[in-house]
Design a protein around this motif. Structure first.
Motif, PDB file in Angstrom:
ATOM      1  N   GLN A  54      32.453  35.851 -16.597  1.00  0.00           N
ATOM      2  CA  GLN A  54      33.263  36.389 -17.771  1.00  0.00           C
ATOM      3  C   GLN A  54      34.383  37.413 -17.315  1.00  0.00           C
ATOM      4  O   GLN A  54      34.083  38.378 -16.280  1.00  0.00           O
ATOM      5  CB  GLN A  54      32.651  37.233 -18.910  1.00  0.00           C
ATOM      6  N   LYS A  64      27.920  35.423 -23.593  1.00  0.00           N
ATOM      7  CA  LYS A  64      28.938  36.372 -23.768  1.00  0.00           C
ATOM      8  C   LYS A  64      28.534  37.628 -23.809  1.00  0.00           C
ATOM      9  O   LYS A  64      27.683  37.950 -24.624  1.00  0.00           O
ATOM     10  CB  LYS A  64      29.850  35.943 -24.992  1.00  0.00           C
ATOM     11  N   SER A 117      40.060  27.761 -18.992  1.00  0.00           N
ATOM     12  CA  SER A 117      40.669  29.005 -18.021  1.00  0.00           C
ATOM     13  C   SER A 117      41.476  28.218 -17.243  1.00  0.00           C
ATOM     14  O   SER A 117      42.695  28.839 -16.723  1.00  0.00           O
ATOM     15  CB  SER A 117      39.510  29.619 -17.370  1.00  0.00           C
ATOM     16  N   ARG A 162      43.758  31.648 -17.772  1.00  0.00           N
ATOM     17  CA  ARG A 162      43.678  32.930 -18.235  1.00  0.00           C
ATOM     18  C   ARG A 162      42.277  33.217 -17.858  1.00  0.00           C
ATOM     19  O   ARG A 162      41.520  32.162 -17.662  1.00  0.00           O
ATOM     20  CB  ARG A 162      43.798  33.365 -19.740  1.00  0.00           C
ATOM     21  N   THR A 188      36.183  33.580 -20.953  1.00  0.00           N
ATOM     22  CA  THR A 188      35.734  34.543 -22.013  1.00  0.00           C
ATOM     23  C   THR A 188      34.345  34.478 -22.044  1.00  0.00           C
ATOM     24  O   THR A 188      33.717  34.973 -22.906  1.00  0.00           O
ATOM     25  CB  THR A 188      36.313  34.141 -23.180  1.00  0.00           C
ATOM     26  N   VAL A 204      32.297  28.643 -26.471  1.00  0.00           N
ATOM     27  CA  VAL A 204      33.329  29.716 -26.264  1.00  0.00           C
ATOM     28  C   VAL A 204      34.222  28.884 -25.086  1.00  0.00           C
ATOM     29  O   VAL A 204      33.856  27.886 -24.692  1.00  0.00           O
ATOM     30  CB  VAL A 204      32.742  30.994 -25.353  1.00  0.00           C
TER      31      VAL A 204
END
Length: 181
Positions: free
Chosen positions: A73, A92, A119, A124, A127, A179
């Motif tokens: 993460q 998470k 991702s 990015r 998460t 997620v």
């Protein structure tokens, strides 16, 4: 399914063993394994077998011990993964009311499921953390560059992944069960 104009040749084993270089035989075995393992998945159904053979060279086969972290993460993803064997947990990090950080299990992914695409597509950080829940002798990994090339060359894959990503992000927002990884 055979591509139009494709020709399938079958060689007797002794001829194959005698006349093909070892490197060529290894490439053929790897392509056969990748096509067998992932070619039937909805994600790859639109990819012609000839392209799957080329793509097979890009896949890296991993044997992953239990407890190994594949994606962490907060870090930008570098790979797209396909689970052929084993179970991965999606965890998470959450901050409790007292400011403590706690890992919360939000999902498990199993055979024929994949992760890492969000991702890579969005550029990015992940998460969630993805951890090997059980020993696996078969997880395929595709580099960012090879993954981007794949989705660029096969728009159907991009559309399929967009639907999956939308569902995962929506489910994460409403239920916490999936997620963006």
């Amino acid at each position: 399914a055979m591509d139009e104009g494709a020709v399938l040749l079958r060689f007797p084993d002794n001829l194959f063993q005698a006349y093909f270089p070892e490197e060529m035989k290894a490439r053929i075995r790897k392509a056969k394994s990748v096509i067998t393992d992932v070619g039937h998945m909805p994600l790859f159904r639109s990819v012609p077998n000839t392209d799957l053979v080329d793509l097979a060279a890009e896949f890296e086969l991993l044997s992953v011990p239990e407890g190994t972290i594949l994606i962490k993460q907060g870090q930008t993803g570098e790979y797209f993964y396909v689970v052929v064997d084993g179970v991965v947990s999606i965890e998470k990090q959450r901050t409790t009311g007292r400011g403590h950080v706690k890992n919360q299990l939000v999902a498990h992914l199993r055979q024929n499921e994949f992760f890492g695409e969000i991702s890579l597509l969005l550029g990015r950080p992940a998460t969630a953390t993805v951890r090997m829940e059980s020993q696996s002798n078969k997880i395929y990994r595709l580099s960012r560059q090879s993954f981007i090339k794949l989705v660029d060359e096969h728009p159907d894959i991009m559309y399929y992944l967009q639907g999956i990503a939308r569902d995962r992000l929506r489910n994460h927002d409403s239920t916490g069960r999936r997620v963006a990884i």
